[in-house]
Design a protein around this motif. Sequence first.
Motif, PDB file in Angstrom:
ATOM      1  N   TRP A   1       0.483  -1.243  -0.335  1.00 29.23           N
ATOM      2  CA  TRP A   1       0.076  -0.293  -0.231  1.00 29.23           C
ATOM      3  C   TRP A   1       0.400   1.797   0.264  1.00 29.23           C
ATOM      4  N   GLN A   2       0.397   2.574  -0.204  1.00 29.20           N
ATOM      5  CA  GLN A   2       1.152   3.335  -0.899  1.00 29.20           C
ATOM      6  C   GLN A   2       0.351   4.400  -1.024  1.00 29.20           C
ATOM      7  N   PRO A   3       0.452   5.400  -0.271  1.00 26.16           N
ATOM      8  CA  PRO A   3      -0.220   6.862  -0.423  1.00 26.16           C
ATOM      9  C   PRO A   3       0.120   7.135  -1.225  1.00 26.16           C
ATOM     10  N   ASP A   4      -0.821   8.753  -1.937  1.00 29.02           N
ATOM     11  CA  ASP A   4      -0.726   9.175  -3.279  1.00 29.02           C
ATOM     12  C   ASP A   4      -0.144  10.678  -2.920  1.00 29.02           C
ATOM     13  N   VAL A   5       1.154  11.018  -2.589  1.00 30.14           N
ATOM     14  CA  VAL A   5       2.019  12.469  -2.274  1.00 30.14           C
ATOM     15  C   VAL A   5       1.800  13.552  -3.006  1.00 30.14           C
ATOM     16  N   THR A   6       1.199  14.703  -2.379  1.00 32.59           N
ATOM     17  CA  THR A   6       1.081  15.284  -3.547  1.00 32.59           C
ATOM     18  C   THR A   6       0.492  17.065  -2.422  1.00 32.59           C
ATOM     19  N   VAL A   7       1.466  18.008  -3.713  1.00 31.64           N
ATOM     20  CA  VAL A   7       1.196  18.938  -2.832  1.00 31.64           C
ATOM     21  C   VAL A   7       0.396  20.620  -3.649  1.00 31.64           C
ATOM     22  N   ALA A   8       0.395  21.173  -2.745  1.00 30.18           N
ATOM     23  CA  ALA A   8      -0.796  22.562  -3.237  1.00 30.18           C
ATOM     24  C   ALA A   8       0.115  23.435  -2.680  1.00 30.18           C
ATOM     25  N   THR A   9      -0.219  25.042  -2.850  1.00 33.59           N
ATOM     26  CA  THR A   9       0.616  25.811  -2.950  1.00 33.59           C
ATOM     27  C   THR A   9      -0.357  27.091  -3.208  1.00 33.59           C
ATOM     28  N   ILE A  10      -0.309  27.433  -1.864  1.00 37.49           N
ATOM     29  CA  ILE A  10      -1.433  29.365  -1.632  1.00 37.49           C
ATOM     30  C   ILE A  10      -0.959  29.835  -1.665  1.00 37.49           C
ATOM     31  N   VAL A  11      -1.510  31.170  -2.897  1.00 38.81           N
ATOM     32  CA  VAL A  11      -0.983  32.217  -3.224  1.00 38.81           C
ATOM     33  C   VAL A  11      -1.579  33.109  -3.441  1.00 38.81           C
ATOM     34  N   ALA A  12      -1.483  34.148  -2.835  1.00 36.74           N
ATOM     35  CA  ALA A  12      -2.519  35.278  -2.459  1.00 36.74           C
ATOM     36  C   ALA A  12      -1.874  36.671  -3.032  1.00 36.74           C
ATOM     37  N   ARG A  13      -3.036  37.481  -3.488  1.00 36.32           N
ATOM     38  CA  ARG A  13      -2.269  38.616  -4.206  1.00 36.32           C
ATOM     39  C   ARG A  13      -3.810  39.610  -4.486  1.00 36.32           C
ATOM     40  N   GLU A  14      -3.519  41.010  -3.431  1.00 36.66           N
ATOM     41  CA  GLU A  14      -4.888  41.538  -3.382  1.00 36.66           C
ATOM     42  C   GLU A  14      -5.721  41.450  -2.902  1.00 36.66           C
ATOM     43  N   GLY A  15      -5.726  40.114  -1.889  1.00 38.77           N
ATOM     44  CA  GLY A  15      -6.904  39.425  -0.833  1.00 38.77           C
ATOM     45  C   GLY A  15      -7.442  38.571  -1.461  1.00 38.77           C
ATOM     46  N   ARG A  16      -7.212  38.032  -2.489  1.00 35.67           N
ATOM     47  CA  ARG A  16      -7.943  36.847  -3.750  1.00 35.67           C
ATOM     48  C   ARG A  16      -6.646  35.448  -3.052  1.00 35.67           C
ATOM     49  N   LEU A  17      -6.762  34.790  -3.547  1.00 34.10           N
ATOM     50  CA  LEU A  17      -6.008  33.379  -3.772  1.00 34.10           C
ATOM     51  C   LEU A  17      -6.133  32.941  -4.964  1.00 34.10           C
ATOM     52  N   LEU A  18      -5.441  32.300  -5.923  1.00 35.09           N
ATOM     53  CA  LEU A  18      -5.038  31.774  -6.582  1.00 35.09           C
ATOM     54  C   LEU A  18      -5.581  30.503  -6.597  1.00 35.09           C
ATOM     55  N   MET A  19      -6.862  30.319  -7.780  1.00 37.62           N
ATOM     56  CA  MET A  19      -7.266  29.027  -7.512  1.00 37.62           C
ATOM     57  C   MET A  19      -7.297  28.458  -9.264  1.00 37.62           C
ATOM     58  N   ILE A  20      -7.207  26.832  -9.152  1.00 36.35           N
ATOM     59  CA  ILE A  20      -7.432  26.700 -11.080  1.00 36.35           C
ATOM     60  C   ILE A  20      -9.635  26.039 -10.867  1.00 36.35           C
ATOM     61  N   GLU A  21      -9.959  26.324 -11.638  1.00 36.91           N
ATOM     62  CA  GLU A  21     -10.633  25.592 -12.218  1.00 36.91           C
ATOM     63  C   GLU A  21     -10.692  24.040 -12.919  1.00 36.91           C
ATOM     64  N   GLU A  22     -10.891  22.709 -13.207  1.00 39.76           N
ATOM     65  CA  GLU A  22     -10.595  21.752 -13.297  1.00 39.76           C
ATOM     66  C   GLU A  22     -11.770  20.458 -13.319  1.00 39.76           C
ATOM     67  N   HIS A  23     -11.433  20.052 -14.949  1.00 40.95           N
ATOM     68  CA  HIS A  23     -12.442  18.557 -14.704  1.00 40.95           C
ATOM     69  C   HIS A  23     -11.649  17.498 -13.771  1.00 40.95           C
TER      70      HIS A  23
END
Length: 153
Positions: A9-31
Amino acid sequence: MSYREGRFWQPDVTVATIVAREGRLLMIEEHAGGRLVLNQPAGHLEPDESLRDAALRETLEETGWTVRLTGFVGAYQWKSDRGRHYLRFAFCGEPLRHDPGRPLDTGIVRALWLTPSELQAEAERHRSPLVWRTAADWLAGCRHPLDLATQLR
């Protein structure tokens, strides 16, 4: 080997980044999973890649933004409804420059900047509960030194 399941058994190792600019967060919209969902720039760790390098790479590939990492937000463990186990290592950073002509990863519809309240209002569209938890921790001031995520060579 997992003794419970009788196989490795092995978990999926993932990373994520919180990027902020002028009070907003950079997000993605994806399928994903037949839905149009929201997520932070995030993805899987590749062989021989550091967690920090993976966070920088995924952010660029999914948004076209080059960022500078400024801190480590936290490590998260989650099991999806489909039974997959994820270990997410979340970072925060600041935007440096954007390449609007850069093609985005397959499945990514667009990158967008959302206020925290806009992101929270879209909770039904979050790819996983990790999306809001990571953002909420960052909003609460969770910032740790980058050397908490160190690669030894």
